[in-house]
Write an enzyme that holds these catalytic residues in place. Structure first.
Site, PDB file in Angstrom:
ATOM      1  N   LYS A  26      -3.718  -2.057 -10.270  1.00  0.00           N
ATOM      2  CA  LYS A  26      -4.587  -1.569 -11.342  1.00  0.00           C
ATOM      3  C   LYS A  26      -4.230  -2.133 -12.717  1.00  0.00           C
ATOM      4  CE  LYS A  26      -6.632   2.656  -9.579  1.00  0.00           C
ATOM      5  NZ  LYS A  26      -5.930   2.903  -8.275  1.00  0.00           N
TER       6      LYS A  26
ATOM      7  N   GLU B  64     -11.244   8.314 -17.489  1.00  0.00           N
ATOM      8  CA  GLU B  64     -10.919   9.471 -16.659  1.00  0.00           C
ATOM      9  C   GLU B  64      -9.873   9.021 -15.653  1.00  0.00           C
ATOM     10  OE1 GLU B  64     -13.438   7.517 -16.148  1.00  0.00           O
ATOM     11  OE2 GLU B  64     -13.006   6.894 -14.098  1.00  0.00           O
TER      12      GLU B  64
ATOM     13  N   SER C 152      -1.686  -3.040  -1.978  1.00  0.00           N
ATOM     14  CA  SER C 152      -2.185  -2.806  -3.345  1.00  0.00           C
ATOM     15  C   SER C 152      -1.236  -2.002  -4.214  1.00  0.00           C
ATOM     16  CB  SER C 152      -3.552  -2.106  -3.272  1.00  0.00           C
ATOM     17  OG  SER C 152      -3.479  -0.928  -2.495  1.00  0.00           O
TER      18      SER C 152
HETATM   19  C1  PLP Z   1      -6.571   3.094  -7.029  1.00  0.00           C
HETATM   20  C2  PLP Z   1      -5.931   2.439  -5.902  1.00  0.00           C
HETATM   21  C3  PLP Z   1      -6.677   1.866  -4.849  1.00  0.00           C
HETATM   22  C4  PLP Z   1      -8.177   1.973  -4.755  1.00  0.00           C
HETATM   23  O1  PLP Z   1      -8.873   1.286  -5.750  1.00  0.00           O
HETATM   24  P1  PLP Z   1      -9.687  -0.050  -5.461  1.00  0.00           P
HETATM   25  O2  PLP Z   1     -10.515  -0.206  -6.688  1.00  0.00           O
HETATM   26  O3  PLP Z   1     -10.496   0.165  -4.232  1.00  0.00           O
HETATM   27  O4  PLP Z   1      -8.710  -1.128  -5.280  1.00  0.00           O
HETATM   28  C5  PLP Z   1      -6.011   1.191  -3.844  1.00  0.00           C
HETATM   29  N1  PLP Z   1      -4.662   1.105  -3.832  1.00  0.00           N
HETATM   30  C6  PLP Z   1      -3.903   1.652  -4.808  1.00  0.00           C
HETATM   31  C7  PLP Z   1      -2.427   1.510  -4.726  1.00  0.00           C
HETATM   32  C8  PLP Z   1      -4.506   2.331  -5.873  1.00  0.00           C
HETATM   33  O5  PLP Z   1      -3.746   2.865  -6.835  1.00  0.00           O
END
Ligand code: PLP
Length: 400
Positions: A94, A116, A382
């Protein structure tokens, strides 16, 4: 530039029939200003060089690719690799778009960021970016989420953000969005709304995707460096869809690479028990753009539920709806149970505790490895799972 991105989206912000900007009239000029600023800045070498500097010296990019030797062996079949966005500063992908949104705000002469947050991950990333640039930051969060995700509230406050408690309705993400948007409307001249995924009105789905492209660019080069070829399958979890668009964009012109998005199937296929929007959604609109939406019997956005609160959204980025429609990306699901199993396995077998969101991509890779002997799977890790360890161990213990 790659051929796919040339006209995607079009000038009105449509990816095929999805996207656009259905804005309240007072915000039309504000979003036109954001679109114009981004149009200019995305071609400015000064802006791009600043972003490059921040990524290298603040975020710690590039993040590596790790070969998951033990998990590959145990899964049997394909070789599994992970792009390590968990090693990006603040522990998830993010920050890639939050730093860029803040840089855009700075160039537009804005002094404040508003957003938010649900679980608090986006709030923490945006508060981090605001601190870096010396900007004010106002994060709206439902009272229920504030209780549930208290460590992230503490983080945001330490980072200098003001956290606005939202006590309307169910006191969770949807009410927080409404509250943040209302506050933004009153101060749009000095503030930028920092959207947290490839969702919302144009130009955000395009901008956030572009800011996340770095993940796919790095991954493509790194994977070729390691293996002298491209991966066969590329996979990412899909909530709003930003980490997936980031990784996919590096491979979208490679026709031999299969792209797979994984949605959370929660506890069952019943509406309200999951957040698998592409799998079970219908053409509709949410938060000022057209996309697939999970709806209840009245056609309103349905309640959603998964173990991974970062995937809890009844809509999805319009580009994913489009990529699904044209068959360019395959979308499937993983249940809470599969994600939890992947969470434990990646932790104990590879020494990497994944975010529960990312664990959905890991679950897909473990499942599909068997069906793809001799092939390679690159997944997007992610984020890291530190935020989830208390919840997981208190609810489910320590795995088998
Ligand atoms: C917020 C988040 C997501 C989901 O958001 P996307 O916009 O679909 O990528 C996925 N993995 C993590 C670690 C997150 O914090």
């Amino acid at each position: 530039m790659s051929s796919y991105f040339k006209n995607m989206p079009n000038r009105e912000g449509f990816f095929g029939e999805y996207g656009g900007a259905m804005l309240p009239p007072p915000l039309v000029p504000q979003f036109a200003e954001i679109t114009k600023a981004y149009d200019e800045l995305s071609k400015s070498s000064e802006f791009l060089n600043e972003l490059k500097y921040i990524r290298k010296h603040f975020q710690g990019r590039p993040t590596p690719i790790s070969y998951l030797k033990n998990l590959s062996k145990a899964s049997g079949g394909a070789q599994i690799y992970a792009k390590r966005e968990d090693l990006n500063h603040t522990g998830a992908h993010k920050l890639n778009h939050c730093m860029a949104e803040a840089l855009l705000a700075k160039h537009m002469g804005k002094t404040k960021l508003i957003a938010e947050t649900g679980a608090g991950q986006h709030g923490v990333a945006l508060a981090t970016a605001a601190a870096y640039f010396g900007m004010e930051c106002e994060i709206h969060m439902g009272a229920v989420d504030i209780k549930k995700e208290y460590p992230n509230v503490v983080r945001m406050k330490l980072l200098g953000a003001s956290v606005v408690e939202v006590t309307e309705g169910a006191q969770t993400l949807k009410e927080a969005v409404d509250s943040a948007f209302g506050s933004y409307m009153g101060q749009a001249d000095k503030a930028l709304f920092g959207i947290g995924s490839v969702v919302g009105p144009h130009p955000f789905p395009m901008m956030v995707r572009d800011f996340q492209k770095i993940v796919g660019q790095e991954a493509r080069e790194q994977f070729i460096d390691m293996n002298s070829e491209l991966p066969d399958l590329v996979v990412a979890c899909v909530g709003g869809g930003s980490n997936a668009m980031g990784l996919f964009s590096g491979f979208i012109d490679d026709d031999d690479v299969e792209l797979h998005g994984v949605e959370p199937l929660g506890t069952s296929t019943k509406m309200g028990d999951h957040a698998a929007t592409i799998t079970y959604g219908v053409d509709s609109a949410i938060h000022a753009f057209k996309t697939l939406v999970l709806v209840d019997e009245n056609g309103d956005p349905a309640p959603v539920n998964t173990l991974a609160s970062g995937l809890d959204y009844p809509g999805v980025g319009p580009e994913h709806a489009h990529l699904h429609k044209i068959g360019k990306v395959n979308y499937s699901t993983a249940t809470d149970k599969e994600a939890l199993d992947a969470f434990y396995k990646l932790s104990s077998m590879e020494g990497i505790i994944p975010a529960l969101e990312s664990a959905h991509a890991v679950a897909f890779a473990m499942r599909e490895a068997k069906n793809h002997p001799g092939k390679s799977i690159l997944l997007n890790l992610s984020g890291r799972g530190d935020k989830d360890i208390d919840f997981v161990t208190e609810t489910y213990g320590f795995g088998e």
